[in-house]
Design a protein around this motif. Sequence first.
Motif, PDB file in Angstrom:
ATOM      1  N   ARG A 165      32.967   1.880  -5.382  1.00  0.00           N
ATOM      2  CA  ARG A 165      33.146   0.475  -5.736  1.00  0.00           C
ATOM      3  C   ARG A 165      32.891   0.226  -7.220  1.00  0.00           C
ATOM      4  O   ARG A 165      33.544  -0.608  -7.843  1.00  0.00           O
ATOM      5  CB  ARG A 165      32.190  -0.383  -4.891  1.00  0.00           C
ATOM      6  N   ALA A 166      31.931   0.958  -7.812  1.00  0.00           N
ATOM      7  CA  ALA A 166      31.570   0.729  -9.209  1.00  0.00           C
ATOM      8  C   ALA A 166      32.449   1.495 -10.184  1.00  0.00           C
ATOM      9  O   ALA A 166      32.434   1.209 -11.378  1.00  0.00           O
ATOM     10  CB  ALA A 166      30.106   1.120  -9.439  1.00  0.00           C
ATOM     11  N   GLY A 167      33.212   2.476  -9.712  1.00  0.00           N
ATOM     12  CA  GLY A 167      33.959   3.332 -10.624  1.00  0.00           C
ATOM     13  C   GLY A 167      35.003   2.598 -11.433  1.00  0.00           C
ATOM     14  O   GLY A 167      35.260   2.947 -12.588  1.00  0.00           O
ATOM     15  N   LEU A 168      35.629   1.562 -10.852  1.00  0.00           N
ATOM     16  CA  LEU A 168      36.726   0.885 -11.538  1.00  0.00           C
ATOM     17  C   LEU A 168      36.259   0.203 -12.807  1.00  0.00           C
ATOM     18  O   LEU A 168      36.782   0.464 -13.886  1.00  0.00           O
ATOM     19  CB  LEU A 168      37.385  -0.116 -10.599  1.00  0.00           C
ATOM     20  N   TRP A 169      35.258  -0.701 -12.699  1.00  0.00           N
ATOM     21  CA  TRP A 169      34.865  -1.437 -13.908  1.00  0.00           C
ATOM     22  C   TRP A 169      34.064  -0.574 -14.879  1.00  0.00           C
ATOM     23  O   TRP A 169      34.090  -0.801 -16.085  1.00  0.00           O
ATOM     24  CB  TRP A 169      34.097  -2.709 -13.532  1.00  0.00           C
ATOM     25  N   LEU A 170      33.354   0.454 -14.371  1.00  0.00           N
ATOM     26  CA  LEU A 170      32.618   1.331 -15.281  1.00  0.00           C
ATOM     27  C   LEU A 170      33.555   2.192 -16.120  1.00  0.00           C
ATOM     28  O   LEU A 170      33.172   2.665 -17.192  1.00  0.00           O
ATOM     29  CB  LEU A 170      31.663   2.230 -14.496  1.00  0.00           C
ATOM     30  N   THR A 171      34.781   2.405 -15.659  1.00  0.00           N
ATOM     31  CA  THR A 171      35.788   3.120 -16.444  1.00  0.00           C
ATOM     32  C   THR A 171      36.628   2.160 -17.272  1.00  0.00           C
ATOM     33  O   THR A 171      36.962   2.436 -18.430  1.00  0.00           O
ATOM     34  CB  THR A 171      36.704   3.938 -15.516  1.00  0.00           C
ATOM     35  N   LEU A 172      36.960   1.016 -16.695  1.00  0.00           N
ATOM     36  CA  LEU A 172      37.861   0.071 -17.348  1.00  0.00           C
ATOM     37  C   LEU A 172      37.228  -0.600 -18.557  1.00  0.00           C
ATOM     38  O   LEU A 172      37.869  -0.752 -19.603  1.00  0.00           O
ATOM     39  CB  LEU A 172      38.318  -0.977 -16.334  1.00  0.00           C
ATOM     40  N   LEU A 173      35.959  -1.003 -18.448  1.00  0.00           N
ATOM     41  CA  LEU A 173      35.336  -1.792 -19.516  1.00  0.00           C
ATOM     42  C   LEU A 173      35.210  -1.015 -20.831  1.00  0.00           C
ATOM     43  O   LEU A 173      35.640  -1.505 -21.877  1.00  0.00           O
ATOM     44  CB  LEU A 173      33.971  -2.299 -19.043  1.00  0.00           C
ATOM     45  N   PRO A 174      34.621   0.186 -20.848  1.00  0.00           N
ATOM     46  CA  PRO A 174      34.578   0.919 -22.130  1.00  0.00           C
ATOM     47  C   PRO A 174      35.955   1.338 -22.618  1.00  0.00           C
ATOM     48  O   PRO A 174      36.203   1.379 -23.831  1.00  0.00           O
ATOM     49  CB  PRO A 174      33.698   2.133 -21.832  1.00  0.00           C
ATOM     50  N   GLY A 175      36.891   1.642 -21.685  1.00  0.00           N
ATOM     51  CA  GLY A 175      38.253   1.958 -22.111  1.00  0.00           C
ATOM     52  C   GLY A 175      38.921   0.776 -22.781  1.00  0.00           C
ATOM     53  O   GLY A 175      39.646   0.927 -23.770  1.00  0.00           O
ATOM     54  N   LEU A 176      38.675  -0.430 -22.247  1.00  0.00           N
ATOM     55  CA  LEU A 176      39.229  -1.638 -22.861  1.00  0.00           C
ATOM     56  C   LEU A 176      38.623  -1.890 -24.235  1.00  0.00           C
ATOM     57  O   LEU A 176      39.319  -2.312 -25.168  1.00  0.00           O
ATOM     58  CB  LEU A 176      38.982  -2.829 -21.935  1.00  0.00           C
ATOM     59  N   ALA A 177      37.329  -1.627 -24.382  1.00  0.00           N
ATOM     60  CA  ALA A 177      36.680  -1.801 -25.687  1.00  0.00           C
ATOM     61  C   ALA A 177      37.277  -0.856 -26.722  1.00  0.00           C
ATOM     62  O   ALA A 177      37.543  -1.257 -27.866  1.00  0.00           O
ATOM     63  CB  ALA A 177      35.176  -1.570 -25.550  1.00  0.00           C
ATOM     64  N   GLU A 223      25.462  -1.704  -9.642  1.00  0.00           N
ATOM     65  CA  GLU A 223      25.584  -3.068  -9.143  1.00  0.00           C
ATOM     66  C   GLU A 223      26.806  -3.738  -9.770  1.00  0.00           C
ATOM     67  O   GLU A 223      27.193  -3.422 -10.895  1.00  0.00           O
ATOM     68  CB  GLU A 223      24.328  -3.876  -9.452  1.00  0.00           C
ATOM     69  N   PRO A 224      27.445  -4.696  -9.075  1.00  0.00           N
ATOM     70  CA  PRO A 224      28.678  -5.313  -9.576  1.00  0.00           C
ATOM     71  C   PRO A 224      28.404  -6.310 -10.699  1.00  0.00           C
ATOM     72  O   PRO A 224      27.249  -6.733 -10.902  1.00  0.00           O
ATOM     73  CB  PRO A 224      29.231  -6.020  -8.332  1.00  0.00           C
ATOM     74  N   PRO A 225      29.430  -6.718 -11.449  1.00  0.00           N
ATOM     75  CA  PRO A 225      29.255  -7.732 -12.500  1.00  0.00           C
ATOM     76  C   PRO A 225      28.715  -9.030 -11.925  1.00  0.00           C
ATOM     77  O   PRO A 225      29.050  -9.438 -10.813  1.00  0.00           O
ATOM     78  CB  PRO A 225      30.668  -7.907 -13.059  1.00  0.00           C
ATOM     79  N   GLY A 226      27.852  -9.688 -12.706  1.00  0.00           N
ATOM     80  CA  GLY A 226      27.234 -10.928 -12.274  1.00  0.00           C
ATOM     81  C   GLY A 226      25.989 -10.732 -11.430  1.00  0.00           C
ATOM     82  O   GLY A 226      25.402 -11.722 -10.968  1.00  0.00           O
ATOM     83  N   PHE A 227      25.542  -9.509 -11.229  1.00  0.00           N
ATOM     84  CA  PHE A 227      24.379  -9.236 -10.393  1.00  0.00           C
ATOM     85  C   PHE A 227      23.116  -9.782 -11.057  1.00  0.00           C
ATOM     86  O   PHE A 227      22.927  -9.703 -12.265  1.00  0.00           O
ATOM     87  CB  PHE A 227      24.250  -7.728 -10.176  1.00  0.00           C
ATOM     88  N   ARG A 228      22.214 -10.366 -10.244  1.00  0.00           N
ATOM     89  CA  ARG A 228      20.953 -10.912 -10.737  1.00  0.00           C
ATOM     90  C   ARG A 228      19.799 -10.210 -10.037  1.00  0.00           C
ATOM     91  O   ARG A 228      19.869  -9.886  -8.852  1.00  0.00           O
ATOM     92  CB  ARG A 228      20.871 -12.421 -10.489  1.00  0.00           C
ATOM     93  N   ALA A 229      18.736  -9.979 -10.786  1.00  0.00           N
ATOM     94  CA  ALA A 229      17.569  -9.285 -10.243  1.00  0.00           C
ATOM     95  C   ALA A 229      16.308  -9.903 -10.824  1.00  0.00           C
ATOM     96  O   ALA A 229      16.315 -10.461 -11.926  1.00  0.00           O
ATOM     97  CB  ALA A 229      17.630  -7.795 -10.566  1.00  0.00           C
ATOM     98  N   THR A 230      15.237  -9.796 -10.069  1.00  0.00           N
ATOM     99  CA  THR A 230      13.912 -10.217 -10.523  1.00  0.00           C
ATOM    100  C   THR A 230      13.147  -8.982 -10.952  1.00  0.00           C
ATOM    101  O   THR A 230      13.060  -7.997 -10.205  1.00  0.00           O
ATOM    102  CB  THR A 230      13.150 -10.947  -9.410  1.00  0.00           C
ATOM    103  N   VAL A 231      12.583  -9.013 -12.151  1.00  0.00           N
ATOM    104  CA  VAL A 231      11.941  -7.836 -12.743  1.00  0.00           C
ATOM    105  C   VAL A 231      10.501  -8.173 -13.085  1.00  0.00           C
ATOM    106  O   VAL A 231      10.215  -9.228 -13.664  1.00  0.00           O
ATOM    107  CB  VAL A 231      12.695  -7.376 -14.007  1.00  0.00           C
ATOM    108  N   LEU A 232       9.600  -7.284 -12.694  1.00  0.00           N
ATOM    109  CA  LEU A 232       8.191  -7.402 -13.044  1.00  0.00           C
ATOM    110  C   LEU A 232       7.902  -6.503 -14.233  1.00  0.00           C
ATOM    111  O   LEU A 232       8.204  -5.311 -14.215  1.00  0.00           O
ATOM    112  CB  LEU A 232       7.315  -6.984 -11.857  1.00  0.00           C
ATOM    113  N   ARG A 233       7.315  -7.071 -15.271  1.00  0.00           N
ATOM    114  CA  ARG A 233       6.984  -6.315 -16.483  1.00  0.00           C
ATOM    115  C   ARG A 233       5.509  -5.938 -16.437  1.00  0.00           C
ATOM    116  O   ARG A 233       4.633  -6.753 -16.689  1.00  0.00           O
ATOM    117  CB  ARG A 233       7.293  -7.143 -17.725  1.00  0.00           C
TER     118      ARG A 233
END
Length: 396
Positions: A357-369, A72-82
């Motif tokens: 669609r998700a490959g860019l930020w999933l590679t960029l974010l840890p590489g930037l860290a 899912e993209p950044p900023g995604f919101r979900a409702t979770v049942l525990r």
Amino acid sequence: MAAAPASAAPVRAVPVARAPGYYVRQRLLQNRPAMLGLGFIVLCVLVALAGYWVLPDNSPDANNGLVQLQKEPPGFRATVLRLPLPDSARTAADNPLRTWQQGRAPQFRDVPIGGYRIIGDSVRIEPYQNHSALAERPKTYALADVAGRTGPTAELRRVVEQERIIKRTYWLGTDKAGRDELSRLLLGTRISLGIGLVAVLISLALGMLVGALAGYLGGWVDSLLLGLMTVVWSIPGIMLVIAISLALDSKGVWTSFVAVGLTMWVDVARVVRGQMLGLREKTFVEAGRVLGLPQSRLIIRHLLPNMTGPLIVIATSNFAAAILLEAGLSFLGLGVQPPAPSWGLMVNEGFQLLGTRAGLWLTLLPGLAISLLVLSFNLLGNGLRDAYDPKTPIGG
């Protein structure tokens, strides 16, 4: 008439004598890039020490993810049942190690939902649907089963709505297993800083021992140890780490720690040997020999403390190099193993999704860290090098 008294000569202020460490601190504090690097390192240390207490998603399923929420993209919101776990599953999951790691006993199973409606003493759950999920039918649960307790209907409804059904925001999105990317990045600081610390300690201990013996004893001992340094120096670091990992015949966090540490001692040994060759002919060393001090005491108590500055500088450099080596090892699948949140492993997982669609930020974010943390240690190392240089003016 009496002559006017001559004006008193101006008294020059005597400069205050200060320890050398004072001037080192002043030069370091006035080095803005070094202080920025130090600030980022301190922030990462605090995050690593806080661990699960500061993670946006510290649920029991955070390490395995919610497959319905994958990529899912950044900023995604979900409702979770525990949903409370059954007594048998709760007993099996509630062990001291996992409780210590996550700060509490994992007693719930998180399930993403599309919506809910409370009807009498039960709750009707609409299934979560995304682009890859198969169609599911709505499910109905008793309020007591969801709340994990018995009581009046109004009280059970309050517990379900306020404690069991939660809104969760994934600020940096989710990975291919539905895990919170921000939580994994924050928790990954533990592995990166931990491997840097262990590698630096191993390299300092082994490098100081070899370098001190080679520089102080000289002769055939120096030639033998210098030859050993040259052989290890000629092998690429990543290849040596891979060889040590394969020789240990195991994969994991501690194997990576030891393997990286055993490849970085040569830099320390060469610096200590060079410093030792210059210091062993000093007057205070000759005086120690005349007094009959043993060689081990001369080396440990009198020679090695005079190398504090160069050793601190090279330790920061080795810290950055260890982080890069661990990231490369994990990227190749020979370091930290999943589902541990290693930044190098996260880069590999994102790299496999390049083109989506998700490959860019999933590679960029840890590489930037990785880049920011390595840059911070390099800036701090350069600042320490200038701070220990007496030719560097204070304020320059």
